[in-house]
Write an enzyme that holds these catalytic residues in place. Sequence first.
Site, PDB file in Angstrom:
ATOM      1  N   GLY A   3       0.822  -1.193   0.000  1.00  0.00           N
ATOM      2  CA  GLY A   3       0.000   0.000   0.000  1.00  0.00           C
ATOM      3  C   GLY A   3       0.859   1.247   0.000  1.00  0.00           C
ATOM      4  N   GLN A  28       3.067  10.071   1.048  1.00  0.00           N
ATOM      5  CA  GLN A  28       4.350   9.369   1.186  1.00  0.00           C
ATOM      6  C   GLN A  28       5.293   9.634   0.013  1.00  0.00           C
ATOM      7  OE1 GLN A  28       2.470   5.326   2.178  1.00  0.00           O
ATOM      8  NE2 GLN A  28       4.393   5.271   3.292  1.00  0.00           N
ATOM      9  N   CYS A  78       5.955   0.123   7.450  1.00  0.00           N
ATOM     10  CA  CYS A  78       5.602   1.263   6.600  1.00  0.00           C
ATOM     11  C   CYS A  78       6.822   1.644   5.774  1.00  0.00           C
ATOM     12  CB  CYS A  78       5.144   2.430   7.471  1.00  0.00           C
ATOM     13  SG  CYS A  78       4.712   3.903   6.532  1.00  0.00           S
ATOM     14  N   LEU A  79       6.600   1.909   4.497  1.00  0.00           N
ATOM     15  CA  LEU A  79       7.729   2.265   3.632  1.00  0.00           C
ATOM     16  C   LEU A  79       8.415   3.539   4.094  1.00  0.00           C
ATOM     17  CD1 LEU A  79       6.131   1.435   0.168  1.00  0.00           C
ATOM     18  CD2 LEU A  79       7.743   0.056   1.496  1.00  0.00           C
ATOM     19  N   HIS A 126      -4.343   1.671   7.473  1.00  0.00           N
ATOM     20  CA  HIS A 126      -2.989   2.229   7.558  1.00  0.00           C
ATOM     21  C   HIS A 126      -2.821   3.370   6.542  1.00  0.00           C
ATOM     22  CE1 HIS A 126       1.516   1.826   8.027  1.00  0.00           C
ATOM     23  NE2 HIS A 126       1.421   2.481   6.875  1.00  0.00           N
ATOM     24  N   GLU A 127      -3.232   3.105   5.292  1.00  0.00           N
ATOM     25  CA  GLU A 127      -3.055   4.119   4.248  1.00  0.00           C
ATOM     26  C   GLU A 127      -3.989   5.310   4.482  1.00  0.00           C
ATOM     27  OE1 GLU A 127      -0.495   3.693   2.691  1.00  0.00           O
ATOM     28  OE2 GLU A 127      -0.224   1.551   2.969  1.00  0.00           O
ATOM     29  N   HIS A 173      -2.589   7.800   6.751  1.00  0.00           N
ATOM     30  CA  HIS A 173      -1.620   8.708   6.121  1.00  0.00           C
ATOM     31  C   HIS A 173      -2.305   9.976   5.597  1.00  0.00           C
ATOM     32  CE1 HIS A 173       2.303   6.763   6.102  1.00  0.00           C
ATOM     33  NE2 HIS A 173       1.779   5.616   5.721  1.00  0.00           N
TER      34      HIS A 173
HETATM   35 ZN    ZN Z   1       2.671   3.791   5.827  1.00  0.00          ZN
END
Ligand code: ZN
Length: 243
Positions: free
Chosen positions: A113, A118, A162-163, A204-205, A208
């Site tokens: 995701g 991000q 998380c990236l 999660h996304e 953000h």
């Molecule tokens: Zn994330």
Amino acid sequence: MVTRAALLLLLLAQLLLAGAASSHTLAAGGARPQAAPPARRARPRCAPALDASAELRPAAEEVDPGEVAGLRVLKYPHPLLRAPNAEVTAFDEELHELSRRMFRMMYASKGVGLAAPQVGVNKRLLVFNPEGDERKMSSEYALVNPIIVDRSEGTELDDEGCLSFPGFGAKVTRAKWVKVRAFNLKGKPVNKRYAGWDARIFQHEYDHLDGTLFVDRLDEAERHLVQPDLDRLAVLHGPGGAL
Ligand code: ZN
């Protein structure tokens, strides 16, 4: 014809896939030592893939591919991860193109995701693919201006990464299911219900888009465990970060 044996094989494959999926986490978080995981998470995320699932879902840890399709994943504590995200008003080719580039970055990073902030675009767009496999295009979701209209009272605690937080993960409590209203890339309203792993990725996304990061949702003990990693990222970023 689907034989009983084939059905059993299918079930086995699904079980293996479920194990692989949960071991990925959203971006394949870190593998710090912790208590023995429940049975379905028996395989550490950094271990080689089991034969049966290798072809479908190679075991992968998140990677930082650098620049992909002109995008870079911002790392905590980059201030744009905490900045307000504007509603999308133009459902145009530019939005399609951004979504395509985000998917490319997500796959290149071995993530499942990615939210627009991000990659430094403060708009309410998120993409995800619970399969984490670009060959599974039917599992791709690109959601614009999403809102959660209902969620389960029941919650689940599970690993996330998380990236934007390379190298580690943590256990986060999430609703077991969510009902979502959003728009697709063409501006058409869509209603979705996500459960389990899909619901975890979406939440999660979605966070953000509100400038909320998964480390904001940790309990005190879990936060304490990851604090050295957060400190390390803050030092790497240098001055001007938004913790
Ligand atoms: Zn994330």
